[in-house]
Design an enzyme around this catalytic site. Structure first.
Site, short mmCIF file in Angstrom:
data_model
loop_
_atom_site.label_atom_id
_atom_site.label_comp_id
_atom_site.label_asym_id
_atom_site.label_seq_id
_atom_site.Cartn_x
_atom_site.Cartn_y
_atom_site.Cartn_z
N ASP A 1 -10.58 4.13 -1.07
CA ASP A 1 -11.07 3.09 -0.06
C ASP A 1 -12.88 3.21 -0.36
O ASP A 1 -13.35 4.03 -0.47
CB ASP A 1 -10.88 3.32 0.97
CG ASP A 1 -9.53 3.10 1.69
OD1 ASP A 1 -8.38 2.99 0.48
OD2 ASP A 1 -8.62 3.13 2.94
N ASP B 1 0.76 -1.15 -0.39
CA ASP B 1 0.00 0.30 -0.16
C ASP B 1 1.13 1.61 0.45
O ASP B 1 2.01 1.63 0.72
CB ASP B 1 -0.94 -0.28 1.26
CG ASP B 1 -2.15 0.80 1.04
OD1 ASP B 1 -2.01 1.40 0.43
OD2 ASP B 1 -2.66 1.21 2.15
#
Ligand code: GAL
Length: 756
Positions: free
Chosen positions: A573, A510
């Site tokens: 997200d 990430d």
């Protein structure tokens, strides 16, 4: 008082609540914006005329600041009219509602602090030091700030300056959604009407539910009429209506139970409360769940992927997914040398030295019969030939994940039969490493430490493998993860070695704090850290599926394969709202050509079941139709399927949703083609996925707020006609229609079908 507004305003923000009359002042306009950090920017005297203007309904990355992590300020000058106060039914407090902010905020009114991450700052509080240590899921937390009507920080009938200092430690940033406004508080703000503390219960042919009303005021009694009514979602026919006068003393809480028959589609339930004295009203709705997937038969049936892969000499693991009565015995003919099948569990393991394509005949038998299927085992350089299916800790536990929770999920795969449908990976997301504030983060040789919640990663990996499942982990190319934990920067090879030693089969990598390391925003800088970890993983003595997470920046789908990625996130997200699902899911158009066996576009993890991004979970806020849309669309998109909920709390509806083998087969189809958006007709969209057998799977989706009778013309959708059509959710034939078919598609719902 803060908590009160939190819940009530979320209803407004989610668009499922209504609150009639009473004036409010919208703040949804362009705010002045500047990156950086300076305490002087809180002051009304500061001249911000040279700053940029920025909308507050989207992350700053979508408004031209891509990528940007760190501090930034928003400022807005606004006259707060005394008429707001004078016309209000209740005249005690003013509410400044700032929607959602990614990730953390300090909010000032006329130079003085009024709020910190959604909590009111009292007048005497001038500063705060805890600000950036809140959980990362604060990006999804509404920011309602209230001030007593006579609070000296408010300048009635004059210009006021609202200044919001935002800190984004990685990923997306800024004031981004939920609406922003100013108004006086109302009596209904004190009422918490909670219809989502637990899901509907399935009881025989009925459904039952408990909703709770709570008066959160310490001073006011609420006196009004509470009504629950139900209508059939497709026909609009009223199913029941119940009204009663309800008085709630300060702090009082009351539960209300109701039940209704299970239908083969949703009923819409409306809950409303009208305060007698002021006629303020609050109303919210939900929809009842309905089951579509037939229960698996007692006879054996082999499900899941028909192709799997490993590199030569690397550990191989595949568990034959099969439904049916236990005990069951498994056989496999034609296994390549080096592999072994456990006949009682169906776990195939070992290593294969020789590259090649091996066709294996699988057989599963029990007291009721047997089932056969072919499995292609590809030993070569490419892995992850079908989209990964598994569980990830983030959407449920967030940073509160620990070893027990991960083990519990793995056991549930077996105990609730998820493994029998192909669910395989058990992935830990952020939160297993040492936090930035603790020491030591690594040992003297530089090997990464786990924190106290994960005492023994190798033990955890072993127990996951013993169940026939695969083990996933998370890190970042920057020095810190998005949650502020230790990450792999300058330790990539060492970390890859640790992961391999623990038995890791999957790494989510990430971007997070790498934004501060990258020299610039060039394509080369975007790719660089992913090459570094690719090379580190290549040296490990295991296959590790490589999942890139950088929110789609720099069109990662165009180069994800080049840097060794097996999958890559295409967006920011996801959260459990229709807005989020719709925006993310239906935007997967441009990346379509880049999906193929070994490379998958990842529109983020599933938001069904109990989710929460932290220690306390709630049932998903998606309606059942929205959840059918979610799983159908992700299956058609050949997207990774990573369950994001607490598996121990899987209810009947969610389990049914996640175990439809005909739907899963579309996702796992060996051809590996992603569905194309072929029709956009008002609120209707048709997405079509070509399958290996030459047939098509497709979904007719209704994005609008009303049921639509839609006539699908097969030719227009590029689908062959005159062949048998199958309803995949209900697993039944719809006959052989001619050139078109008319379907009733519920709002936010789908019909998912396959044509031979
Ligand atoms: C985000 C990422 C999430 C989760 C989180 C962990 O950047 O998109 O899926 O991994 O970081 O902190």
């Amino acid at each position: 008082m803060r908590k009160l507004f939190y819940s009530v305003l979320m209803l407004v923000a989610w668009g499922c609540g209504s609150n009639h009359i009473l004036p409010e002042l919208s703040l949804q306009t362009e705010w002045k914006f500047n990156t950086g950090d300076d305490p002087a920017w809180a002051s009304p005297d500061f001249n911000d005329s040279a700053w940029k203007s920025l909308p507050v309904d989207r992350i700053w990355e979508s408004a031209g600041f891509d990528p940007y992590d760190g501090y930034a300020w928003y400022r807005l000058r606004v006259v707060i009219p005394g008429s707001l106060r004078d016309k209000a039914s209740l005249s005690d407090s003013l509410l400044i509602y700032l929607g959602k902010i990614n990730n953390f905020d300090h909010t000032y009114l006329n130079g003085q602090l009024i709020g910190i991450n959604g909590t009111n700052a009292p007048p005497e509080q001038a500063s705060d030091t805890t600000f950036i240590h809140a959980p990362t899921n604060y990006w999804d937390k509404p920011r309602p700030y209230t001030l007593a009507v006579n609070d000296p920080r408010i300048r009635w009938d004059e210009e006021n300056l609202i200044a919001v200092r935002v800190f984004d430690q990685g990923g997306q940033g800024g004031m981004h959604s939920g609406g922003q406004f100013i108004r006086m508080t109302r009596l209904t703000d004190y009422l918490k009407l909670d219809n989502n503390h637990s899901p509907y219960r399935f009881e025989g042919k009925e459904l039952s539910k408990t909703v709770t009303l709570m008066n959160r005021s310490t001073a006011y009694t609420l006196d009004g009429e509470f009504e629950i009514s139900a209508i059939d979602k497709l026909t609009g026919k009223q199913l029941f209506q119940r009204e009663e006068m309800v008085t709630l003393k300060p702090g009082e809480l009351r539960d209300f139970d109701f039940r209704l028959a299970q239908l083969d589609q949703s009923a819409i339930i409306t809950y409303s409360y009208e305060v007698s004295s002021t006629s303020d009203e609050i109303a919210i709705t939900d929809e009842t769940p309905y089951i579509t997937t037939p229960l698996p038969a007692d006879e054996p049936r082999i499900n899941g992927a028909r192709v799997t892969a490993a590199r030569p000499g690397k550990p191989f693991l595949f568990t034959v997914p099969a439904t049916g009565l236990r005990p069951m015995v498994f056989e496999a003919a034609g296994l390549p040398e080096g592999l072994h099948l456990d006949p009682n569990t169906g776990i195939i393991s070992g290593t294969v030295a020789q590259s090649g394509d091996y066709t294996v005949a699988l057989k599963a038998s029990n007291a009721r019969g047997s089932s056969i299927a072919e499995l292609k085992i590809v030993i070569g350089n490419r892995i992850c030939l079908t989209p990964p299916m598994g569980w990830n800790s983030w959407n449920c536990w967030g940073l509160a994940v620990d070893e027990q929770k991960v083990i519990a999920s793995a056991r549930t795969y077996r105990d609730k039969g998820l493994m029998n449908h192909g669910w395989t990976y058990v992935n830990i997301d952020d939160g297993w490493e040492i936090h930035q504030d603790s020491m030591p983060k690594r040992d003297k040789q530089g090997n990464i430490h786990t924190n106290y919640k994960f005492p023994d990663m190798k033990r955890l990996g072993d127990s996951i493998h013993a169940l026939g499942l695969k083990f996933g982990i998370y890190s970042s190319p920057g020095p810190l993860t998005c949650g502020g934990y230790t990450a792999s920067y300058q330790h990539e090879e060492q970390d890859a070695r640790s992961f391999a030693a623990w038995g890791v089969d999957y790494l989510k990598y990430d971007w997070c704090s790498y934004g501060n390391i990258a020299k610039d925003t060039s394509l080369a800088e975007h790719k660089k850290p992913y090459f570094v970890m690719r090379d580190a993983l290549a040296k490990a003595d295991r296959d590790i599926v490589y999942s890139l997470c950088q929110y789609g920046m720099a069109k990662v789908w165009q180069w994800g394969d080049e840097v060794g990625g097996n999958l890559w996130r295409t967006t920011g997200d996801i959260t459990d709202t229709w807005e989020s699902l719709k925006t993310i899911g239906f935007s997967q158009v441009e990346n379509q050509p880049y999906a193929k066996p070994g490379n998958w576009n990842d529109p983020d993890m599933l938001i069904v079941g109990w989710v929460g991004w932290g220690p306390s979970l709630h049932p998903t806020r998606l309606t059942p139709d929205e959840q059918y849309t979610h799983i159908s669309l992700w299956s058609l998109l050949a997207a990774p399927l990573l369950i994001g909920c607490d598996l121990e709390r899987l209810d009947e509806f969610t389990l049914n949703l996640l175990t439809n083998d005909e739907v899963i087969a579309v996702n796992q189809d060996p051809l590996g083609v992603q569905a194309k958006q072929v029709i956009v007709d008002g609120d209707i969209q048709v997405w079509v996925k070509l399958l290996e057998d030459g047939g098509h799977a497709f979904g007719v989706f209704n994005l609008g707020d009303k049921t639509v009778d839609y006539t699908l013309e097969f030719q227009k959708a590029g689908i062959g006609q005159g062949r048998e059509l199958r309803d995949l959710w209900r697993q039944k034939s719809l006959g052989t229609p001619g050139s078109s078919i008319t379907l009733a598609i519920p709002s936010h719902g789908v019909m998912m079908m396959k044509i031979k």
